[in-house]
Design an enzyme around this catalytic site. Structure first.
Site, PDB file in Angstrom:
ATOM      1  N   ASP A  78      87.302  22.930  23.542  1.00  0.00           N
ATOM      2  CA  ASP A  78      85.852  22.581  23.361  1.00  0.00           C
ATOM      3  C   ASP A  78      85.480  23.310  24.687  1.00  0.00           C
ATOM      4  O   ASP A  78      85.426  23.010  25.823  1.00  0.00           O
ATOM      5  CB  ASP A  78      85.716  20.846  23.689  1.00  0.00           C
TER       6      ASP A  78
ATOM      7  N   LYS B  73      78.785  21.763  19.530  1.00  0.00           N
ATOM      8  CA  LYS B  73      78.922  20.210  20.009  1.00  0.00           C
ATOM      9  C   LYS B  73      77.684  19.968  20.730  1.00  0.00           C
ATOM     10  O   LYS B  73      77.294  20.516  21.747  1.00  0.00           O
ATOM     11  CB  LYS B  73      80.354  20.028  20.538  1.00  0.00           C
TER      12      LYS B  73
ATOM     13  N   LYS C 263      79.537  18.523  15.919  1.00  0.00           N
ATOM     14  CA  LYS C 263      80.297  17.368  16.514  1.00  0.00           C
ATOM     15  C   LYS C 263      79.183  16.737  17.290  1.00  0.00           C
ATOM     16  O   LYS C 263      78.462  17.470  18.362  1.00  0.00           O
ATOM     17  CB  LYS C 263      81.559  18.042  17.591  1.00  0.00           C
TER      18      LYS C 263
END
Length: 247
Positions: A99, A173, A207
């Site tokens: 990430d 995300k 996400k």
């Protein structure tokens, strides 16, 4: 709905942030990893220096829980070389998901080439090692127009450079959960922000991280089309309780 396969159970505090010693903080990390194993969550999300510990515990337990970690966390301002080196070390230590914090500050300042290059090279590194790559855009730091533009930029880089069958392994995300907003405004996944991300990030995956505190919140995000949910209260959410956590 069984939402455990959507949950990235998360603990990302340093000892200093938690007000603990290194040993005390590692004890919490160990407990979070064990909980993810016991509850069969999709993934345990921890800092890079804890990846090796998670790998050892998961292998020993013969668990299917995957391991995620954060790169250039939480501000995303490290150089491309630093980001790639940190990501490679995480890969070597057993991470499954990377990430990356996108350099959203460079994006806000109009330095699009820096952002395009790191998205290209970071994604390439992850996909070459069969990892899932996520780009954290920090929605609370962006205007609605900037959320749309940054999602579109990440999508364009991915679609232009990688095979269609890999699109679902690249995510946008919403949040680090560490961004400090004024007047206690939401710093993570809100419904409007997630809708913008879905509309402008597809066919990449999305996400939702930060602000998902109840089972109902999680189900709503999933119904919108979110593929993962990052939360520090995965067990509470999965059991139908409400979390008082800010992430």
């Amino acid at each position: 709905m069984d939402i455990k396969n959507y949950l990235d159970s998360t603990y990302l505090k340093t000892p200093e942030q938690a007000g603990l010693s290194a040993a005390e903080n590692t004890k919490i990390v160990t407990s979070c990893i064990q909980e993810a194993i016991d509850e069969r969550f999709k993934l345990i999300m921890i800092r890079p220096d804890q990846v090796r510990l998670a790998k050892e515990m998961i292998v020993k337990a013969r668990s299917k829980v995957t391991i995620g970690t954060v790169i250039s966390f939480p501000e995303g301002v490290d150089s491309l070389e630093q980001k790639l080196a940190e990501a490679q070390e995480a890969i070597d230590n057993g991470a499954d998901d990377l990430d990356f914090v996108c350099n959203y500050k460079a994006f806000i300042e109009g330095d699009l080439e820096t952002v395009k290059t790191e998205v290209l090279e970071g994604t390439r590194l992850g996909l070459q090692h069969n990892k899932i790559v996520k780009w954290i855009i920090e929605v609370a730091a962006l205007t609605e127009k900037q959320i749309i533009q940054l999602c579109s930029l990440i999508k364009k880089v991915a679609v232009s450079n990688f095979k269609e069958e890999l699109y679902h392994t690249v995510y946008v995300k919403s949040s680090t959960g560490f961004y400090v907003t004024e007047n206690n405004l939401p710093n993570g996944a809100t419904i409007p922000a997630i809708i913008m991300m879905l509309e402008n990030g597809s066919p990449l995956s999305i996400k939702a991280a930060g602000g998902v505190r109840t089972y109902e919140d999680a189900v709503e995000m999933i119904k919108l089309g979110v593929k993962r949910i990052g939360t520090s209260s995965a067990k509470a959410i999965a059991s139908g309780a409400e979390s008082d956590s800010t992430y």
